[in-house]
Design an enzyme around this catalytic site. Structure first.
Site, mmCIF file in Angstrom:
data_model
loop_
_atom_site.group_PDB
_atom_site.id
_atom_site.type_symbol
_atom_site.label_atom_id
_atom_site.label_comp_id
_atom_site.label_asym_id
_atom_site.label_seq_id
_atom_site.Cartn_x
_atom_site.Cartn_y
_atom_site.Cartn_z
ATOM 1 N N GLU A 107 122.524 10.972 65.968
ATOM 2 C CA GLU A 107 122.100 10.470 64.673
ATOM 3 C C GLU A 107 121.323 9.183 64.912
ATOM 4 O O GLU A 107 121.682 8.403 65.792
ATOM 5 C CB GLU A 107 123.293 10.156 63.757
ATOM 6 C CG GLU A 107 124.080 11.353 63.298
ATOM 7 C CD GLU A 107 125.229 11.715 64.243
ATOM 8 O OE1 GLU A 107 125.818 12.785 64.065
ATOM 9 O OE2 GLU A 107 125.533 10.920 65.158
ATOM 10 N N TYR A 119 113.151 9.894 71.111
ATOM 11 C CA TYR A 119 113.942 11.122 71.109
ATOM 12 C C TYR A 119 113.043 12.364 71.038
ATOM 13 O O TYR A 119 113.289 13.350 71.728
ATOM 14 C CB TYR A 119 114.958 11.102 69.964
ATOM 15 C CG TYR A 119 115.917 9.932 70.038
ATOM 16 C CD1 TYR A 119 116.365 9.437 71.265
ATOM 17 C CD2 TYR A 119 116.364 9.291 68.890
ATOM 18 C CE1 TYR A 119 117.235 8.355 71.343
ATOM 19 C CE2 TYR A 119 117.236 8.219 68.961
ATOM 20 C CZ TYR A 119 117.667 7.756 70.178
ATOM 21 O OH TYR A 119 118.530 6.685 70.254
#
Length: 177
Positions: A107, A119
């Site tokens: 998250e 990411y």
């Protein structure tokens, strides 16, 4: 001369410095006892990044069956912008694949575009939103996943990225600032 950045597994003695960085990075830091519990958790894997033996970052995850869940990643403010966060992420993903993970999740704050870009670079894709996830300001969390870590294609792309990051040819997980 540039300093060598090294990654190693986190130890109990590292937690005071990790907590300093934790408080610098996060408005609602974990308690030190949480890290001590994680270090005893067989499913958990926590690492620190050091420059000249001083801890400048840390990261952790759980690996359960074939899935990795990245739980935290932080770099002290004075060491940001030197790809230390990227090296920590790579260290986690390398270990996750060694442990047989085929998927990974995490998250990230919806407002943290820098982290999201990192990411995405390593194959994470947005999958869902957790509304009001962060307790300090009720910001939403973007849930991101890699679904294909076990494929030859992902591993080839990962190797190319890490070879470029570390300017290496089969070297260990070390980089230069």
């Amino acid at each position: 001369m540039a300093a060598i950045v090294s990654l190693r597994q986190m130890k109990r003695d590292d937690t005071p410095k990790v907590m300093e960085i934790e408080r610098e990075c996060f408005p609602v830091p974990w308690h030190e006892s949480a890290y001590l519990t994680e270090l005893a958790n067989r499913s958990a894997y926590y690492i620190v990044s050091t420059i000249d033996e001083e801890i400048v970052g840390y990261a952790g995850m759980w690996v359960i069956i074939d899935e990795a869940h990245i739980t935290t990643l932080g770099v002290c403010k004075s060491s940001r912008g030197h790809k230390i966060g990227e090296q920590l992420l790579v260290g986690l993903l390398e270990e996750a694949m060694k442990r047989g993970a085929k998927r990974a999740t995490l998250e990230v704050r919806q407002s943290n575009q820098v982290a999201q870009n990192l990411y995405v670079k390593y194959g994470f894709k947005p999958a869902a939103v957790r509304r009001g996830y962060y307790t300090d300001n009720h910001e939403n969390a973007l849930v991101m996943w890699i679904d294909d870590m076990g494929t030859n294609s992902y591993r080839a792309d990962f190797k190319a990225l890490t070879d470029q990051l570390f300017n290496r040819d089969g070297a260990t997980t070390e980089g230069v600032v």
